[in-house]
Design a protein around this motif. Structure first.
Motif, PDB file in Angstrom:
ATOM      1  N   THR A  58       0.915  -1.254  -0.079  1.00  0.00           N
ATOM      2  CA  THR A  58      -0.027  -0.040  -0.058  1.00  0.00           C
ATOM      3  C   THR A  58       0.871   1.295  -0.014  1.00  0.00           C
ATOM      4  O   THR A  58       0.245   2.267  -0.396  1.00  0.00           O
ATOM      5  CB  THR A  58      -0.891   0.130   1.247  1.00  0.00           C
ATOM      6  OG1 THR A  58      -0.135  -0.069   2.376  1.00  0.00           O
ATOM      7  CG2 THR A  58      -1.772  -1.369   1.160  1.00  0.00           C
ATOM      8  N   ILE A  59       2.026   1.105   0.397  1.00  0.00           N
ATOM      9  CA  ILE A  59       3.186   2.418   0.246  1.00  0.00           C
ATOM     10  C   ILE A  59       3.078   2.850  -1.174  1.00  0.00           C
ATOM     11  O   ILE A  59       3.313   3.845  -1.567  1.00  0.00           O
ATOM     12  CB  ILE A  59       4.394   2.004   0.916  1.00  0.00           C
ATOM     13  CG1 ILE A  59       4.352   1.634   2.274  1.00  0.00           C
ATOM     14  CG2 ILE A  59       5.385   3.103   0.675  1.00  0.00           C
ATOM     15  CD1 ILE A  59       3.948   2.902   3.228  1.00  0.00           C
ATOM     16  N   ALA A  60       3.468   1.684  -2.107  1.00  0.00           N
ATOM     17  CA  ALA A  60       3.256   1.885  -3.757  1.00  0.00           C
ATOM     18  C   ALA A  60       2.069   2.550  -4.089  1.00  0.00           C
ATOM     19  O   ALA A  60       2.070   3.560  -4.940  1.00  0.00           O
ATOM     20  CB  ALA A  60       3.711   0.835  -4.196  1.00  0.00           C
ATOM     21  N   ASP A  61       0.946   2.221  -3.404  1.00  0.00           N
ATOM     22  CA  ASP A  61      -0.276   2.668  -3.873  1.00  0.00           C
ATOM     23  C   ASP A  61      -0.574   4.146  -3.348  1.00  0.00           C
ATOM     24  O   ASP A  61      -0.946   4.918  -4.431  1.00  0.00           O
ATOM     25  CB  ASP A  61      -1.375   1.909  -3.225  1.00  0.00           C
ATOM     26  CG  ASP A  61      -1.630   0.252  -3.294  1.00  0.00           C
ATOM     27  OD1 ASP A  61      -0.958  -0.006  -4.467  1.00  0.00           O
ATOM     28  OD2 ASP A  61      -2.328  -0.273  -2.868  1.00  0.00           O
ATOM     29  N   LEU A  62       0.085   4.444  -2.356  1.00  0.00           N
ATOM     30  CA  LEU A  62      -0.029   5.795  -2.077  1.00  0.00           C
ATOM     31  C   LEU A  62       0.855   6.829  -2.928  1.00  0.00           C
ATOM     32  O   LEU A  62       0.435   7.850  -3.238  1.00  0.00           O
ATOM     33  CB  LEU A  62       0.581   5.932  -0.459  1.00  0.00           C
ATOM     34  CG  LEU A  62      -0.747   5.511   0.553  1.00  0.00           C
ATOM     35  CD1 LEU A  62       0.075   5.500   2.063  1.00  0.00           C
ATOM     36  CD2 LEU A  62      -1.667   6.509   0.523  1.00  0.00           C
ATOM     37  N   GLY A  63       2.077   6.288  -3.018  1.00  0.00           N
ATOM     38  CA  GLY A  63       3.079   6.935  -3.903  1.00  0.00           C
ATOM     39  C   GLY A  63       2.303   7.377  -5.302  1.00  0.00           C
ATOM     40  O   GLY A  63       2.417   8.237  -5.978  1.00  0.00           O
ATOM     41  N   SER A  64       1.701   5.895  -5.658  1.00  0.00           N
ATOM     42  CA  SER A  64       1.317   6.202  -7.333  1.00  0.00           C
ATOM     43  C   SER A  64       0.266   7.173  -7.573  1.00  0.00           C
ATOM     44  O   SER A  64      -0.055   7.928  -8.314  1.00  0.00           O
ATOM     45  CB  SER A  64       0.920   4.722  -7.612  1.00  0.00           C
ATOM     46  OG  SER A  64       0.021   4.846  -8.859  1.00  0.00           O
ATOM     47  N   SER A  65      -0.878   7.226  -6.049  1.00  0.00           N
ATOM     48  CA  SER A  65      -1.809   8.184  -6.005  1.00  0.00           C
ATOM     49  C   SER A  65      -1.740   9.543  -5.937  1.00  0.00           C
ATOM     50  O   SER A  65      -2.160  10.476  -6.415  1.00  0.00           O
ATOM     51  CB  SER A  65      -3.020   7.383  -5.295  1.00  0.00           C
ATOM     52  OG  SER A  65      -2.531   7.420  -3.870  1.00  0.00           O
ATOM     53  N   LEU A  66      -0.756   9.687  -4.852  1.00  0.00           N
ATOM     54  CA  LEU A  66      -0.565  10.885  -4.139  1.00  0.00           C
ATOM     55  C   LEU A  66       0.432  11.812  -4.914  1.00  0.00           C
ATOM     56  O   LEU A  66       0.444  12.934  -5.017  1.00  0.00           O
ATOM     57  CB  LEU A  66      -0.302  11.018  -2.736  1.00  0.00           C
ATOM     58  CG  LEU A  66      -1.295  10.404  -1.963  1.00  0.00           C
ATOM     59  CD1 LEU A  66      -1.122  10.428  -0.361  1.00  0.00           C
ATOM     60  CD2 LEU A  66      -2.673  11.221  -2.126  1.00  0.00           C
ATOM     61  N   ALA A  67       1.673  11.103  -5.495  1.00  0.00           N
ATOM     62  CA  ALA A  67       2.646  11.612  -6.227  1.00  0.00           C
ATOM     63  C   ALA A  67       3.336  10.624  -7.274  1.00  0.00           C
ATOM     64  O   ALA A  67       4.445  10.341  -7.124  1.00  0.00           O
ATOM     65  CB  ALA A  67       4.040  11.895  -4.912  1.00  0.00           C
ATOM     66  N   PRO A  68       2.449  10.644  -8.351  1.00  0.00           N
ATOM     67  CA  PRO A  68       2.870   9.584  -9.364  1.00  0.00           C
ATOM     68  C   PRO A  68       4.067  10.171 -10.166  1.00  0.00           C
ATOM     69  O   PRO A  68       4.819   9.235 -10.585  1.00  0.00           O
ATOM     70  CB  PRO A  68       1.544   9.937 -10.239  1.00  0.00           C
ATOM     71  CG  PRO A  68       1.018  11.358  -9.826  1.00  0.00           C
ATOM     72  CD  PRO A  68       1.131  11.258  -8.427  1.00  0.00           C
ATOM     73  N   ASP A  69       4.496  11.384 -10.189  1.00  0.00           N
ATOM     74  CA  ASP A  69       5.726  11.732 -10.669  1.00  0.00           C
ATOM     75  C   ASP A  69       6.948  11.453 -10.017  1.00  0.00           C
ATOM     76  O   ASP A  69       8.211  11.279 -10.304  1.00  0.00           O
ATOM     77  CB  ASP A  69       6.025  13.389 -10.833  1.00  0.00           C
ATOM     78  CG  ASP A  69       5.655  13.964  -9.558  1.00  0.00           C
ATOM     79  OD1 ASP A  69       5.085  13.671  -8.463  1.00  0.00           O
ATOM     80  OD2 ASP A  69       6.473  15.142  -9.462  1.00  0.00           O
ATOM     81  N   GLN A  70       6.827  10.808  -8.535  1.00  0.00           N
ATOM     82  CA  GLN A  70       7.741  10.296  -7.540  1.00  0.00           C
ATOM     83  C   GLN A  70       7.567   8.807  -7.639  1.00  0.00           C
ATOM     84  O   GLN A  70       8.348   8.195  -6.755  1.00  0.00           O
ATOM     85  CB  GLN A  70       7.666  11.060  -6.410  1.00  0.00           C
ATOM     86  CG  GLN A  70       7.756  12.477  -6.542  1.00  0.00           C
ATOM     87  CD  GLN A  70       9.415  13.034  -6.899  1.00  0.00           C
ATOM     88  OE1 GLN A  70      10.351  12.302  -6.545  1.00  0.00           O
ATOM     89  NE2 GLN A  70       9.316  14.012  -7.837  1.00  0.00           N
ATOM     90  N   CYS A  71       6.916   8.341  -8.282  1.00  0.00           N
ATOM     91  CA  CYS A  71       6.663   6.896  -8.295  1.00  0.00           C
ATOM     92  C   CYS A  71       6.831   6.233  -9.893  1.00  0.00           C
ATOM     93  O   CYS A  71       6.089   6.150 -10.564  1.00  0.00           O
ATOM     94  CB  CYS A  71       5.113   6.309  -8.068  1.00  0.00           C
ATOM     95  SG  CYS A  71       4.800   4.614  -7.831  1.00  0.00           S
ATOM     96  N   PRO A  72       8.340   5.963  -9.920  1.00  0.00           N
ATOM     97  CA  PRO A  72       8.658   5.431 -11.196  1.00  0.00           C
ATOM     98  C   PRO A  72       8.086   3.959 -11.617  1.00  0.00           C
ATOM     99  O   PRO A  72       7.476   3.577 -10.818  1.00  0.00           O
ATOM    100  CB  PRO A  72      10.149   5.371 -11.010  1.00  0.00           C
ATOM    101  CG  PRO A  72      10.558   5.401  -9.740  1.00  0.00           C
ATOM    102  CD  PRO A  72       9.155   5.957  -8.927  1.00  0.00           C
ATOM    103  N   GLN A  73       8.762   3.371 -12.671  1.00  0.00           N
ATOM    104  CA  GLN A  73       8.020   2.171 -13.249  1.00  0.00           C
ATOM    105  C   GLN A  73       8.027   1.107 -12.089  1.00  0.00           C
ATOM    106  O   GLN A  73       6.883   0.425 -11.993  1.00  0.00           O
ATOM    107  CB  GLN A  73       8.751   1.753 -14.383  1.00  0.00           C
ATOM    108  CG  GLN A  73       7.995   0.494 -14.985  1.00  0.00           C
ATOM    109  CD  GLN A  73       8.626   0.217 -16.465  1.00  0.00           C
ATOM    110  OE1 GLN A  73       9.603   0.792 -16.891  1.00  0.00           O
ATOM    111  NE2 GLN A  73       8.014  -0.490 -17.072  1.00  0.00           N
ATOM    112  N   ALA A  74       9.275   0.765 -11.495  1.00  0.00           N
ATOM    113  CA  ALA A  74       8.996  -0.387 -10.704  1.00  0.00           C
ATOM    114  C   ALA A  74       8.050  -0.064  -9.332  1.00  0.00           C
ATOM    115  O   ALA A  74       7.304  -0.940  -8.867  1.00  0.00           O
ATOM    116  CB  ALA A  74      10.627  -0.371 -10.034  1.00  0.00           C
ATOM    117  N   CYS A  75       8.148   1.202  -8.876  1.00  0.00           N
ATOM    118  CA  CYS A  75       6.971   1.635  -7.907  1.00  0.00           C
ATOM    119  C   CYS A  75       5.599   1.202  -8.567  1.00  0.00           C
ATOM    120  O   CYS A  75       4.968   0.879  -7.622  1.00  0.00           O
ATOM    121  CB  CYS A  75       7.022   2.985  -7.396  1.00  0.00           C
ATOM    122  SG  CYS A  75       5.810   3.780  -6.366  1.00  0.00           S
TER     123      CYS A  75
END
Length: 268
Positions: free
Chosen positions: A153-170
């Motif tokens: 869910t950490i990646a979920d948060l990164g993807s939704s709240l800061a997608p520009d800080q969540c690269p492909q592996a994220c």
């Protein structure tokens, strides 16, 4: 031949030919497809451990894994860390290709017939991708440490709240990612190696920690061995207890079901 027939008879003959073609295809499908579907890799011999390859997690840091590699080397194993491209933040499939190349080199260098693979965090997902793409035939054991096999869910948060800080592996480590859906859709632990997953209940990076559980693997939490352990996600490769568990699980023979009786021995 068809041109000389009356239209009605020509249509009848064409219909019969079409039915024959469909019947042949059905027979071929009935015979060939099940044969392909039931084809599996043969189990790899568990009695002769080969080199150990350790795969870093997201971010690609090799520092902690190198300490674990040094422990394995001191115990007489041939162990090396596999650096990942893009600091481990790029496509996990491309990272699996890099692991495959490293496995081929290790087998050629040592003359061994199989390897053991230790995947830390996202490195465990990389190991599974490699195994699913044919690597299972080259592995004696695949051991994962705190790996988000079903996302975090950490990646979920990164993807939704800061997608520009969540690269492909994220993005690939989100709980609903296409990569993880495909990887988990069939057999989570393909035939070939034996599988072990170790994780800590105190993990605040892979959330929930039970995302590390693999269907068909020997699943062990650190706390099931030492109940008072407070090892965090980032400490998994360097914690003496976890290092002892990894050594025990990479020994010759089948994986061992560790428990409280092993706590003092493995922690020393």
């Amino acid at each position: 031949m068809l041109a000389g027939l009356a239209p009605a008879r020509r249509r009848l003959l064409l219909a019969a030919l079409a039915a024959l073609v469909v019947g042949v295809v059905a027979v071929v499908a009935a015979v060939v497809v099940p044969r392909l579907a039931t084809t599996t890799e043969e189990p790899v011999s568990q009695g002769d451990p080969g080199p150990v390859l350790l795969v870093p997690g997201y971010g690609g840091s090799t520092t902690g894994l190198q300490q674990l590699a040094d422990v394995l080397t001191a115990a007489g194993r041939d162990a090396a860390v596999v650096p990942l491209p893009g600091a481990g933040t790029g496509d996990l499939g491309a990272a699996a290709d890099v692991l495959g190349d490293a496995v081929d080199l290790a087998l050629a260098r040592t003359g061994a017939t199989s390897v053991d693979v230790v995947g830390y965090s996202a490195g465990g997902v990389v190991a599974r991708l490699w195994a699913a793409d044919g690597g299972a035939a080259q592995a004696r054991r695949v051991l994962t440490l705190g790996s988000p096999h079903h996302g975090t869910t950490i990646a979920d948060l990164g993807s939704s709240l800061a997608p520009d800080q969540c690269p492909q592996a994220c993005q690939q480590l989100t709980t609903g990612s296409e990569l993880l859906r495909r990887l988990n859709a069939g057999d989570e632990t393909p035939t070939g190696p034996t599988w072990v997953s170790i994780w800590t209940d105190d993990d605040q990076t892979v959330t929930p920690p039970s995302s590390a559980e693999l269907d068909g693997a020997l699943n062990i939490t650190v706390q099931s061995v030492c109940a008072d352990s407070t090892v965090a996600h980032g400490q998994l490769p360097t914690d003496p207890l976890v290092q002892g568990m990894v050594l025990a699980e990479l020994a010759a023979g089948q994986p061992v079901d560790l428990g409280p009786a092993d706590c003092a021995r493995l922690s020393s």
